[in-house]
Design a protein around this motif. Structure first.
Motif, PDB file in Angstrom:
ATOM      1  N   GLU A 172     -33.360 -67.777  55.643  1.00 61.02           N
ATOM      2  CA  GLU A 172     -33.326 -67.985  57.098  1.00 61.02           C
ATOM      3  C   GLU A 172     -34.718 -68.240  57.644  1.00 61.02           C
ATOM      4  N   CYS A 173     -35.693 -67.591  57.026  1.00 58.93           N
ATOM      5  CA  CYS A 173     -37.086 -67.794  57.439  1.00 58.93           C
ATOM      6  C   CYS A 173     -37.509 -69.223  57.105  1.00 58.93           C
ATOM      7  N   ILE A 174     -37.107 -69.671  55.914  1.00 59.53           N
ATOM      8  CA  ILE A 174     -37.508 -71.018  55.472  1.00 59.53           C
ATOM      9  C   ILE A 174     -36.894 -72.085  56.382  1.00 59.53           C
ATOM     10  N   VAL A 232     -28.858 -59.950  50.179  1.00 59.28           N
ATOM     11  CA  VAL A 232     -29.335 -59.695  51.540  1.00 59.28           C
ATOM     12  C   VAL A 232     -30.775 -60.202  51.708  1.00 59.28           C
ATOM     13  N   MET A 233     -31.655 -59.785  50.806  1.00 54.77           N
ATOM     14  CA  MET A 233     -33.056 -60.225  50.923  1.00 54.77           C
ATOM     15  C   MET A 233     -33.175 -61.727  50.702  1.00 54.77           C
ATOM     16  N   THR A 234     -32.391 -62.239  49.748  1.00 60.27           N
ATOM     17  CA  THR A 234     -32.434 -63.678  49.462  1.00 60.27           C
ATOM     18  C   THR A 234     -32.062 -64.475  50.713  1.00 60.27           C
ATOM     19  N   GLN A 235     -31.027 -64.012  51.408  1.00 64.01           N
ATOM     20  CA  GLN A 235     -30.560 -64.738  52.596  1.00 64.01           C
ATOM     21  C   GLN A 235     -31.572 -64.628  53.739  1.00 64.01           C
ATOM     22  N   LEU A 261     -24.719 -69.838  61.442  1.00 61.81           N
ATOM     23  CA  LEU A 261     -25.700 -70.561  62.257  1.00 61.81           C
ATOM     24  C   LEU A 261     -26.509 -71.564  61.432  1.00 61.81           C
ATOM     25  N   GLY A 262     -26.903 -71.167  60.216  1.00 62.28           N
ATOM     26  CA  GLY A 262     -27.705 -72.054  59.366  1.00 62.28           C
ATOM     27  C   GLY A 262     -26.967 -73.357  59.086  1.00 62.28           C
ATOM     28  N   ASP A 263     -25.653 -73.282  58.841  1.00 59.65           N
ATOM     29  CA  ASP A 263     -24.860 -74.495  58.592  1.00 59.65           C
ATOM     30  C   ASP A 263     -24.715 -75.323  59.865  1.00 59.65           C
ATOM     31  N   ILE A 264     -24.502 -74.645  60.987  1.00 60.56           N
ATOM     32  CA  ILE A 264     -24.329 -75.371  62.258  1.00 60.56           C
ATOM     33  C   ILE A 264     -25.588 -76.192  62.548  1.00 60.56           C
ATOM     34  N   HIS A 319     -35.560 -68.176  63.046  1.00 60.95           N
ATOM     35  CA  HIS A 319     -36.241 -67.209  63.921  1.00 60.95           C
ATOM     36  C   HIS A 319     -37.133 -67.917  64.948  1.00 60.95           C
ATOM     37  N   GLN A 320     -37.121 -69.276  64.942  1.00 63.28           N
ATOM     38  CA  GLN A 320     -38.065 -69.997  65.798  1.00 63.28           C
ATOM     39  C   GLN A 320     -37.371 -70.885  66.815  1.00 63.28           C
ATOM     40  N   HIS A 321     -37.856 -70.828  68.038  1.00 63.23           N
ATOM     41  CA  HIS A 321     -37.281 -71.642  69.106  1.00 63.23           C
ATOM     42  C   HIS A 321     -37.322 -73.134  68.755  1.00 63.23           C
TER      43      HIS A 321
END
Ligand code: DWN
Ligand code: SAH
Length: 407
Positions: A273-275, A266-269, A201-204, A279-281
């Protein structure tokens, strides 16, 4: 109101592509009048963070005995899966006596053939009969079925549990992921590993790769959404890896909970994702704006070339091209034909827009002025073999991550 497939919470829709045909539904003129359409819309679940389609197409309409995608059409992907197989053998099978490997969505055997060649016990679960048959012809054991918890139970009782369960570019195709996760729980040995990869999703979002959105892709995964799903089944993500295949993919390693200590990946990713705001509309609203801009630019470019009487053809009749041609209004008067190496697509017409699909030999015999690269995810492989096209002044049009002319 649309409900999340994973947690039933209300979904926030953020983009609509309008009426779309089946992405791999290449067809003949006598089928045009009965062509099937659905509404391609995507939303974000603010509760479990799963990005997903809002309307689904029946699986039998997409995956059947005439499925048009054969995995082995890319030699780069064959190499990628060869390396995955080596990794699985060394890291998870080396210490096991008579190991057993299951693959979900094994297609024409591109991954499992690496196990079959060494007589490692294996089984592919593949609902599209024609590609499953192609796998069998290579010596890859395949059953023709949709994977779910019933099939998992059946495989476990007939063969014992699996040391490794693999799934490439298929988990995102399955709307009923709860049944799949329950199946993994049943079929995976206590010390076994479930490894799957899908476009990330991040790449898309970052690359405006909106053409990854089509009927077959029910979900667009982040690590967070995967964690939220599998933790309900006492399964945990213990490692992730990024790959540049299919425009940017994430590989997830999942085991029974408490067996392995999760790696720092895992934590790094999760932090990454937060950055980037997965997680935000509002991230998805911005994505929609970028998609609309990309569509307008591509359309303008193609119309300008048409007005200049340039010959433009599509390169690779990918599933993704169905979203682009239909969403951008790319019709046969703009694109002369689409060239593709897959025999089952050749001589047919593209879904919805009815652009002829022709052989690769035709492309080579009479190069156009421009080639619209629908297989942009294979750009390295394709450009390496198309040096003559460029030498003869041919130019590429790409649209991911932005609309541009190359060459
Ligand atoms: O998720 C999916 C991925 C893994 O594969 C499936 N839902 C369906 C399919 O998607 P796609 O059709 O967008 O996949 P590709 O791999 O981007 O495109 C494959 C098509 O491109 C094939 O029809 C063959 C064609 N091709 C070609 O004509 N010349 C591919 C290459 C590498 C080439 O050189
Ligand atoms: N793994 C291959 C194929 C990906 S295309 C690769 O990475 O190239 C997706 C494949 O998943 C198709 O072959 C399709 O028939 C299959 N598929 C779709 N739904 C499935 C399900 N519920 N269970 C198993 N396979 C499925």
């Amino acid at each position: 109101m649309y409900q999340c497939q994973i947690c039933t919470h209300k979904i926030e829709p953020f983009i609509s592509f309008g009426r779309m045909p089946i992405a791999n539904g290449f067809l003949m003129p006598d089928q045009f009048s009965e062509e099937y359409f659905y509404n391609l819309k995507v939303g974000f679940c603010p509760e479990c963070e799963m990005v997903q389609l809002l309307e689904f197409v029946d699986r039998e309409k997409m995956f059947h005995e005439q499925y048009a995608f054969f995995s082995s059409t890319s030699s780069f992907m064959a190499r990628h899966f060869g390396m995955l197989a080596e990794k699985v053998k060394c890291s998870f099978l080396a210490e096991v006596r008579d190991p057993f490997v299951v693959e979900i969505g094994s297609n024409d055997g591109i991954l499992l053939e690496n196990f079959a060649r060494q007589n490692i016990r294996h089984l592919g679960v593949e609902p599209s009969a024609n590609v499953a048959e192609a796998a069998r012809e290579k010596g890859v054991k395949s059953i023709c079925a949709f994977f779910d918890d019933d099939i998992a139970r059946q495989i476990a009782s007939e063969n014992g549990r699996a040391d490794a369960i693999l799934a490439a570019n298929v988990m995102c195709h399955i709307p009923y992921l709860h049944s799949v996760a329950a199946g993994i729980k049943i079929l995976l040995k206590p010390g076994g590993m479930f490894i799957f990869e899908d476009p990330y999703l991040g790449d898309i979002v970052e690359k405006t790769a909106y053409d990854q959105i089509y009927d077959e892709h029910a979900f667009y995964f982040s690590l967070k959404s995967i964690h939220n799903l599998f933790s309900q089944y006492d399964l945990e993500v213990i490692h992730t890896e990024s790959y540049n295949v299919h425009g940017g993919s994430m590989r997830f390693y999942i085991s029974h909970k408490g067996i392995h200590t999760p790696s720092s990946s895992v934590m790094t990713q999760i932090d990454k994702e937060c950055i980037i705001g997965l997680h935000q509309h509002k991230t998805y609203e911005l994505f929609r704006k970028s998609v609309e801009k990309s569509r307008d630019q591509l359309k303008r470019l193609l119309l300008n070339l048409k007005n200049e009487n340039r010959r433009v053809v599509g390169y690779a009749a990918t599933s993704k091209s169905t979203t682009v041609t239909n969403y951008c209004g790319i019709t046969p008067d703009i694109l002369e034909y689409m060239s593709d190496t897959t025999p089952i697509k050749q001589g047919k017409y593209s879904p919805g827009t009815h652009i002829p699909v022709r052989t690769y030999e035709e492309f080579k015999a009479n190069y156009p002025d421009y080639a619209l690269l629908f297989g942009w995810n294979h750009a390295e492989e394709i450009m390496a073999k198309e040096k003559t096209f460029c030498d003869r002044n041919g130019k590429w049009i790409v649209y991911v991550p932005k609309v541009q002319i190359i060459g």
